[in-house]
Design a protein around this motif. Structure first.
Motif, PDB file in Angstrom:
ATOM      1  N   ILE A  95       0.848  -1.186   0.000  1.00  0.00           N
ATOM      2  CA  ILE A  95       0.000   0.000   0.000  1.00  0.00           C
ATOM      3  C   ILE A  95       0.885   1.238   0.000  1.00  0.00           C
ATOM      4  O   ILE A  95       2.083   1.151   0.263  1.00  0.00           O
ATOM      5  N   GLU A  96       0.295   2.369  -0.292  1.00  0.00           N
ATOM      6  CA  GLU A  96       1.004   3.637  -0.154  1.00  0.00           C
ATOM      7  C   GLU A  96       1.059   3.978   1.332  1.00  0.00           C
ATOM      8  O   GLU A  96       0.100   3.715   2.063  1.00  0.00           O
ATOM      9  N   SER A  97       2.134   4.557   1.782  1.00  0.00           N
ATOM     10  CA  SER A  97       2.302   4.824   3.215  1.00  0.00           C
ATOM     11  C   SER A  97       1.213   5.733   3.782  1.00  0.00           C
ATOM     12  O   SER A  97       0.817   5.579   4.945  1.00  0.00           O
ATOM     13  N   TRP A  98       0.687   6.641   3.001  1.00  0.00           N
ATOM     14  CA  TRP A  98      -0.333   7.555   3.509  1.00  0.00           C
ATOM     15  C   TRP A  98      -1.613   6.840   3.897  1.00  0.00           C
ATOM     16  O   TRP A  98      -2.383   7.344   4.723  1.00  0.00           O
ATOM     17  N   HIS A  99      -1.848   5.639   3.358  1.00  0.00           N
ATOM     18  CA  HIS A  99      -3.039   4.871   3.746  1.00  0.00           C
ATOM     19  C   HIS A  99      -3.006   4.519   5.234  1.00  0.00           C
ATOM     20  O   HIS A  99      -4.057   4.337   5.844  1.00  0.00           O
ATOM     21  N   LEU A 100      -1.825   4.448   5.801  1.00  0.00           N
ATOM     22  CA  LEU A 100      -1.713   4.112   7.222  1.00  0.00           C
ATOM     23  C   LEU A 100      -2.138   5.274   8.115  1.00  0.00           C
ATOM     24  O   LEU A 100      -2.292   5.095   9.324  1.00  0.00           O
ATOM     25  N   PHE A 101      -2.342   6.448   7.541  1.00  0.00           N
ATOM     26  CA  PHE A 101      -2.744   7.624   8.306  1.00  0.00           C
ATOM     27  C   PHE A 101      -4.123   8.156   7.909  1.00  0.00           C
ATOM     28  O   PHE A 101      -4.564   9.175   8.418  1.00  0.00           O
TER      29      PHE A 101
END
Length: 105
Positions: A60-66
């Motif tokens: 996933i793209e890292s921003w999905h974790l936020f």
């Protein structure tokens, strides 16, 4: 919900969605199971580099974790292969961004 709690929530949701254990995630991130566990229980917060490794491991793209979007739509036809129990678990623990990923999967 603060940024760390949001990150932890999303990390657990993605990990569970993909059926990855903490041990497997640690292996994929070249880290230790203990460290992943400490992240998930809020004792530690990962560096930017580690966040990137976690995101890459989860594909996933890292921003999905936020991302902070509650689930407010029905399970798409792309999740039809999941059991009712798995769908319920996703609805309880995941957020809308997971369904967006599944729709494009």
């Amino acid at each position: 919900m603060n940024i760390q709690e949001l990150f932890i929530f999303n990390l657990k949701a993605y990990r569970k969605l993909y059926g990855i254990s903490q041990t497997q995630l640690a292996d994929l991130c070249d880290s230790s199971t203990g460290y992943i566990g400490e992240i998930e229980c809020g004792k530690r917060f990962p560096s930017v580099a580690m966040i990137e490794r976690i995101a890459q491991a989860l594909k996933i793209e890292s921003w999905h974790l936020f991302k902070n979007e509650p689930i407010n739509s029905a399970v798409s036809k792309k999740t039809a292969r999941l059991s009712p129990t798995q769908k319920d678990e996703i609805l309880k623990t995941a957020n809308l961004s997971l369904f967006k990923i599944l729709e494009n999967y």
